[in-house]
Scaffold this motif. Structure first.
Motif, short mmCIF file in Angstrom:
data_model
loop_
_atom_site.label_atom_id
_atom_site.label_comp_id
_atom_site.label_asym_id
_atom_site.label_seq_id
_atom_site.Cartn_x
_atom_site.Cartn_y
_atom_site.Cartn_z
N LEU A 1 6.95 -7.58 -11.73
CA LEU A 1 5.32 -7.74 -11.73
C LEU A 1 4.96 -7.59 -10.41
CD1 LEU A 1 2.78 -9.10 -12.66
CD2 LEU A 1 3.65 -11.22 -12.30
N ASP A 2 4.06 -6.56 -10.20
CA ASP A 2 3.65 -5.98 -9.17
C ASP A 2 2.38 -6.79 -8.35
OD1 ASP A 2 2.51 -3.90 -6.79
OD2 ASP A 2 4.76 -2.96 -7.48
N ASP A 3 1.55 -6.17 -7.68
CA ASP A 3 0.58 -6.95 -6.85
C ASP A 3 -0.36 -7.31 -7.87
OD1 ASP A 3 -1.22 -7.38 -5.05
OD2 ASP A 3 -1.59 -5.42 -4.22
N GLY A 4 -1.02 -8.57 -7.39
CA GLY A 4 -2.31 -8.92 -8.44
C GLY A 4 -2.16 -10.41 -8.94
N ALA B 1 -7.27 -2.83 8.17
CA ALA B 1 -6.74 -1.44 7.40
C ALA B 1 -6.31 -2.23 6.12
CB ALA B 1 -5.31 -0.80 8.24
N ARG B 2 -6.67 -1.21 4.65
CA ARG B 2 -6.54 -1.83 3.75
C ARG B 2 -7.09 -3.38 3.39
NH1 ARG B 2 -1.94 -2.85 -1.17
NH2 ARG B 2 -2.93 -1.48 -2.68
N ASN B 3 -8.07 -3.56 4.36
CA ASN B 3 -8.87 -4.66 4.23
C ASN B 3 -7.82 -6.07 4.60
OD1 ASN B 3 -10.96 -3.75 2.88
ND2 ASN B 3 -9.69 -3.64 0.90
N PHE C 1 12.76 -9.36 -5.23
CA PHE C 1 11.23 -9.03 -4.60
C PHE C 1 11.26 -7.96 -4.09
CE2 PHE C 1 11.45 -13.94 -3.51
CZ PHE C 1 10.24 -14.16 -4.43
N LYS C 2 9.97 -7.49 -4.52
CA LYS C 2 9.67 -6.04 -3.94
C LYS C 2 8.72 -6.47 -2.57
CE LYS C 2 6.53 -2.13 -4.81
NZ LYS C 2 5.99 -1.43 -5.74
N TRP C 3 9.31 -6.25 -1.34
CA TRP C 3 8.68 -6.61 0.00
C TRP C 3 7.87 -5.77 0.44
CZ3 TRP C 3 10.50 -11.57 2.51
CH2 TRP C 3 9.97 -11.73 3.64
N ASP C 4 6.50 -5.68 0.45
CA ASP C 4 5.92 -4.66 0.89
C ASP C 4 5.19 -5.03 2.19
OD1 ASP C 4 4.40 -2.37 0.59
OD2 ASP C 4 3.50 -2.70 -1.46
N MET C 5 4.67 -3.79 2.71
CA MET C 5 4.20 -3.95 4.18
C MET C 5 2.87 -2.90 4.15
SD MET C 5 5.13 -2.88 7.97
CE MET C 5 4.60 -3.75 9.34
N SER D 1 3.97 0.71 1.57
CA SER D 1 3.22 1.75 1.23
C SER D 1 4.03 2.89 0.62
CB SER D 1 2.19 2.30 2.07
OG SER D 1 1.22 1.10 2.47
N GLY D 2 5.07 2.44 -0.04
CA GLY D 2 6.29 3.61 -0.22
C GLY D 2 7.39 3.42 0.70
N GLY D 3 7.70 4.80 1.18
CA GLY D 3 8.89 4.62 2.18
C GLY D 3 8.62 4.55 3.63
N SER E 1 8.74 6.26 -2.18
CA SER E 1 7.49 6.77 -1.90
C SER E 1 6.63 6.36 -2.96
CB SER E 1 7.46 8.17 -1.95
OG SER E 1 6.26 8.81 -1.99
N ASP E 2 5.34 6.27 -2.84
CA ASP E 2 4.53 5.88 -3.97
C ASP E 2 4.01 6.98 -4.88
OD1 ASP E 2 4.07 3.18 -3.13
OD2 ASP E 2 2.22 3.30 -2.22
N THR E 3 4.59 8.02 -4.61
CA THR E 3 4.19 9.12 -5.32
C THR E 3 5.19 9.27 -6.13
OG1 THR E 3 3.69 11.45 -5.79
CG2 THR E 3 5.21 10.98 -4.32
#
Ligand code: GLA
Length: 722
Positions: free
Chosen positions: A344-347, A425-427, A458-462, A508-510, A527-529
């Motif tokens: 379950l990603d963001d949100g 940045a990105r709010n 966990f997908k630990w994002d930054m 934000s990807g890699g 990567s996000d792509t």
């Protein structure tokens, strides 16, 4: 003490030797330890004295009679005209370091610790170098200790400097951006400095901390090269300098902002670890060294004890439009296709209905999940999948309960009159992890989630860089260094409280991919792509340092959300199956024919997962229009090779593809295993190849004729020793 020091020390691994020159302790000009030789393993008949004799240099016109050496930490006091490895001062004084070796400790046959003392600056320098027996990877650090009685300001303390043979005159570095990381960037070495700097406070999208130095002749399968990587997830500098005196060296280390690092008496700083591989047999073999090192020294046992599960990730399927009902239906579909982990990603947390609010409030949003996450997790588990969750702990939105309660918990551009305003940045803003109360808050939030729910991953994002890394807590000083260490500590604390949870490093990807973060995480979101064609190039660059089982690779929607390119399922799936595979598309709108294809691809990945995640990667030379590589099992019994055509053939019909890495004396049964029913415009190799038994010799030296293919298509060959 110095009379016990030998002039040379040699350490060996299976295929490499490293000779250290410690002659600087003798009469005349003193200098710190230096690498005399690093490369192919030297036989017993070679002595360091021979190398030293062969390396005799002379006084050149308008130069010093005796050059200041490229020591592990070249020194200002010794007249080094390049970039000194250690740059310190005490309020502007005592800057000219000039150290002497104090002791050398040999640890077995493969590790050395060299301690040097500089009386002029009052510092102790400890260099540690080791060759890993299995992988031949060199690890090297520089530790600096303040042995004076006042504050020592540290402007630079790089990992040990590496002399580069003059004929390694090509520099392969990395460029990139969001959605296009790990792009190879080659330049001819020139007189002067090749310098890549990263101030983003994460490994970065554009300046991966790796560089490869090689000869004109080096290619994937042959030729000499050094590969260097700095295992650090904060700011860094990569420097390759060709000096006019006719020498070159490479140096990597942390980049400090003004006043960022000072050491009080008896305090120490240790540089990030430099990882190096040396080869005489091409870039693929360099990668194999790094892959072997990561596999045996970095990947945690929580991930080696079971196959890497195929993911389903909700991001490109749903973005912020979450509902329990749709998530459960997606889980049904994902499980039917063979997914083994549902992420379950963001949100999912409070007020997170878009990317403008909610970061920091790590509590399940009851307007979306009135009974918490349990109904979803139960559903996912009933379908035989593990549950994973997205978090971005280092960040906070100004529109969050956390920020309203603790507006002072963030990093900024300093305090006081005239300080720059906060940059969003990105709010979002960045939390100051160097504050213990911030660490505790984040630990408690994540610990709470892990204690309440069965979360396996966990997908630990930054999602933003550290544009203003000042800590009000530390008089506004720049703290990227301490922020990076604090992140490592936070993850380590979580992992020690919850030893089975797996963590993915995503920025934000890699944007945060390096051996430093890998000591704390288990997967990299490359990567996000999800555009398969862009991915081939990204994955190629990534593969220079990282093995396939760390490379998050998802099958995205038919029309790629980032590039808009339309790519068919056979190609999307054929690209993703060579990594840590996942699916990230709306299965509720996906055509049945695509799902059938995807299900077959997931099954094929699982069938060959062990090989893909443990084999030796062999990249093949390909034209701009092509991408091709293979994975060969360590015993050479089995292999998979992929050939992708990105755009139309240059000629009416293509040429042959030569495989590498097979046993030349063995016979292999060859089959095209993907796509399921490959076709060409007329009768072709596709009609005769399957089941044929061919020698490794013929496959390598003659190769297999390719059929006429459509642009954006690929073929996967399976080879099994008979
Ligand atoms: C980043 C990640 C994406 C996704 C979004 C969610 O961009 O790289 O995969 O998780 O954040 O906001």
């Amino acid at each position: 003490m110095s009379e016990q020091i030998q002039p040379f020390y040699t350490v060996h691994s299976l295929h490499c030797s490293l000779v250290l020159d410690c002659r600087g302790t003798g009469e005349g000009i003193k200098h710190g330890p230096a690498i005399l030789y690093w490369g192919a393993r030297l036989g017993p008949e070679t002595t360091p004295e021979m190398l030293a004799l062969l390396g005799t240099r002379q006084e050149a016109q308008a130069c010093m009679p005796e050059e200041s050496p490229i020591a592990l930490s070249p020194e200002l006091g010794a007249g080094f005209q390049g970039n000194a490895g250690i740059q310190v001062h005490r309020d502007g004084g005592q800057w000219a370091s000039y150290s002497q070796i104090e002791s050398v400790i040999e640890d077995g046959n493969d590790a050395l610790t060299i301690v040097s003392i500089c009386l002029a600056t009052q510092i102790k320098i400890t260099h540690r170098l080791a060759l890993d027996q299995q992988s031949d990877v060199l690890t090297a650090t520089t530790e600096l200790t303040n042995i004076g009685d006042s504050t020592l300001w540290v402007d630079q303390c790089s990992a040990p400097s590496i002399p580069v043979p003059m004929h390694y005159n090509k520099i392969l570095g990395f460029a990139g951006r969001w959605g296009n990381e790990f792009q190879r960037q080659s330049v001819d070495r020139f007189m002067g400095t090749y310098l890549r700097e990263n101030r983003s406070g994460r490994t970065s999208h554009d300046s991966f901390p790796g560089v490869i130095l090689h000869t004109e002749q080096t290619n994937e399968g042959a030729g000499a090269a050094y590969g260097l990587h700095l295992g650090w997830s904060g700011n860094h500098q990569i420097r390759v300098e060709e000096q006019f005196v006719g020498r070159a060296y490479a140096q990597m280390g942390e980049l400090f902002l003004p006043g960022e690092l000072s050491l009080e008496p008896n305090e120490s700083y240790c540089s990030p670890t430099l990882y190096g591989a040396s080869t005489q047999s091409g870039l693929s073999s360099l990668s194999q060294c790094f892959h072997r090192y990561i596999r045996s020294n970095i990947i945690d046992s929580r991930c080696t004890e079971k196959p890497r599960p195929v993911h389903f990730n909700t991001w490109e399927a749903m973005y912020f439009e979450l509902s329990l009902e749709r998530l459960c239906t997606l889980a049904d579909e994902a499980a039917a296709l063979g997914a083994e982990r549902f992420v379950l990603d963001d949100g999912w947390f409070n007020n997170r209905r878009s990317d403008s609010a909610g970061l920091g409030d790590w509590f399940v949003d009851e307007t979306v999940f009135p009974q918490g996450l349990s109904p979803l997790i139960d559903h996912v588990q009933a379908k035989g999948m593990e549950f994973g969750l997205w978090v971005e702990p280092e960040m906070v939105n100004p529109d969050s309960d956390l920020y309203r309660a603790h507006p002072d918990w963030i990093l900024s551009a300093g305090v006081g009159l005239g300080a720059a305003p906060l940059l969003l940045a990105r709010n979002q803003l960045v939390l100051d992890l160097t504050r213990p109360e911030v660490q505790d808050y984040l630990f408690n939030c994540i610990h709470g989630l892990l204690s309440e729910y069965a979360i396996g991953y966990f997908k630990w994002d930054m999602n933003r860089a550290l544009y203003q890394p000042g800590s009000a807590h530390c008089e506004g000083r720049a703290v990227t260094h301490y922020q990076t260490l604090a992140l490592y500590e936070l993850i380590a604390r979580i992992r020690s409280a919850h030893p089975t949870v797996e963590i993915e490093s995503c920025a934000s990807g890699g944007g945060r991919a390096d051996f430093g973060i890998l000591a704390h995480t288990d997967r990299i979101w490359t990567s996000d792509t999800n555009d398969a064609l862009d991915r081939l190039r990204i994955q190629n660059g990534f593969s220079l340092f990282f093995p396939a089982e760390l490379m998050g690779a998802h099958v995205g929607p038919k029309d790629c959300h980032i590039t808009g390119r339309n790519i068919d399922m056979a190609t999307r799936a054929g690209v993703a199956m060579f990594g840590y595979m996942g699916i990230e598309a709306n299965l509720l709108t996906m055509e049945e024919s695509e799902k059938t294809e995807l299900k077959a691809a997931v099954a094929l990945h699982k069938q060959h997962r062990e090989l893909i995640h443990s084999g030796d990667l062999v990249r093949l030379e390909s034209g701009d229009n092509e991408n091709s590589f293979g994975v060969v099992s360590a015993d050479q019994d089995e292999a998979l090779f992929s050939y992708a055509l990105l755009d139309s053939h240059r000629n009416s019909a293509p040429g042959r593809l030569c495989f590498r890495g097979l046993d030349p004396d063995a016979q292999y049964e060859i089959n095209i295993v993907w796509p399921r029913q490959p076709t060409s415009i007329s009768t072709s190799i596709l009609d005769v190849i399957n089941g044929a038994v061919i020698s490794g010799d013929a496959l390598a030296n003659f190769g297999v004729q390719l059929p006429i293919m459509l642009p954006q298509s690929l073929l996967i060959f399976h080879l099994q020793k008979r």
